[in-house]
Scaffold this motif. Sequence first.
Motif, PDB file in Angstrom:
ATOM      1  N   LEU A 124       0.805  -1.219   0.000  1.00 45.15           N
ATOM      2  CA  LEU A 124       0.000   0.000   0.000  1.00 45.15           C
ATOM      3  C   LEU A 124       0.838   1.269   0.000  1.00 45.15           C
ATOM      4  O   LEU A 124       0.379   2.308  -0.467  1.00 45.15           O
ATOM      5  N   ASP A 125       2.073   1.198   0.490  1.00 42.85           N
ATOM      6  CA  ASP A 125       2.937   2.375   0.396  1.00 42.85           C
ATOM      7  C   ASP A 125       3.257   2.678  -1.069  1.00 42.85           C
ATOM      8  O   ASP A 125       3.298   3.841  -1.469  1.00 42.85           O
ATOM      9  N   GLU A 126       3.428   1.654  -1.878  1.00 42.19           N
ATOM     10  CA  GLU A 126       3.665   1.852  -3.315  1.00 42.19           C
ATOM     11  C   GLU A 126       2.408   2.363  -4.004  1.00 42.19           C
ATOM     12  O   GLU A 126       2.486   3.204  -4.902  1.00 42.19           O
ATOM     13  N   THR A 127       1.252   1.865  -3.586  1.00 46.94           N
ATOM     14  CA  THR A 127      -0.016   2.358  -4.129  1.00 46.94           C
ATOM     15  C   THR A 127      -0.149   3.848  -3.847  1.00 46.94           C
ATOM     16  O   THR A 127      -0.461   4.633  -4.745  1.00 46.94           O
ATOM     17  N   ALA A 128       0.097   4.256  -2.612  1.00 45.05           N
ATOM     18  CA  ALA A 128       0.003   5.670  -2.239  1.00 45.05           C
ATOM     19  C   ALA A 128       1.005   6.509  -3.028  1.00 45.05           C
ATOM     20  O   ALA A 128       0.675   7.606  -3.495  1.00 45.05           O
ATOM     21  N   ARG A 129       2.210   6.012  -3.194  1.00 40.89           N
ATOM     22  CA  ARG A 129       3.235   6.742  -3.949  1.00 40.89           C
ATOM     23  C   ARG A 129       2.803   6.928  -5.406  1.00 40.89           C
ATOM     24  O   ARG A 129       2.949   8.009  -5.985  1.00 40.89           O
TER      25      ARG A 129
END
Length: 195
Positions: A124-129
């Motif tokens: 999810l950190d990659e999704t947010a980025r």
Amino acid sequence: MRPFAFPVPATLVALALCGLLGACTTLSPPDTAHTAPRSTAAQQEAPLRFVLAVNAATEPGDALNPALSPAGRTQAEALAAQLAKTPLVAVYANEFLRTQQTAQPALDQHPGLALQAFFSRGPLDETARAWRQRYHHGTVLAVGDPAQITLLARALCACPVAALEEGESGHVLEVRFDAQGRATLQDPWIGEPHQ
């Protein structure tokens, strides 16, 4: 004896029907494009804001993929009413029915937008980025389970976010970005902005 074969036109019709059935899904594939979507003048003027909503209340029984309860449908309609005049540029939900049903009333008020997927077990950190790189103006609505909304908020604002608990259906967090790209987290349930 001659082997049975489909005539060419029937084969083409069958392939066309398969293609049409595949196109009739309500959930778009995960966001992989690197270009920003087209936006209206109102969307371009609006500062970037992420509205991160926990799915609305669900029916008891199906523990894996429950539908919204009548109270949950009311919560979803209330979220849509709050966002009715908001310049939405995207609407996301994870793969579960409860999140898709929570997002649908808001999506219905914004013709031209399709429900897009993010995966609950993905990074999810990659999704947010990726969202942060893709969107620069307007409002993005994302609906997920409490743990996912917590992780998305933390990644978007790079600030401490108290973990949302199961049962906090309808809880909404907002991450707003100013012109310099600084993020502010707002929890309307608590009312305290965090920077």
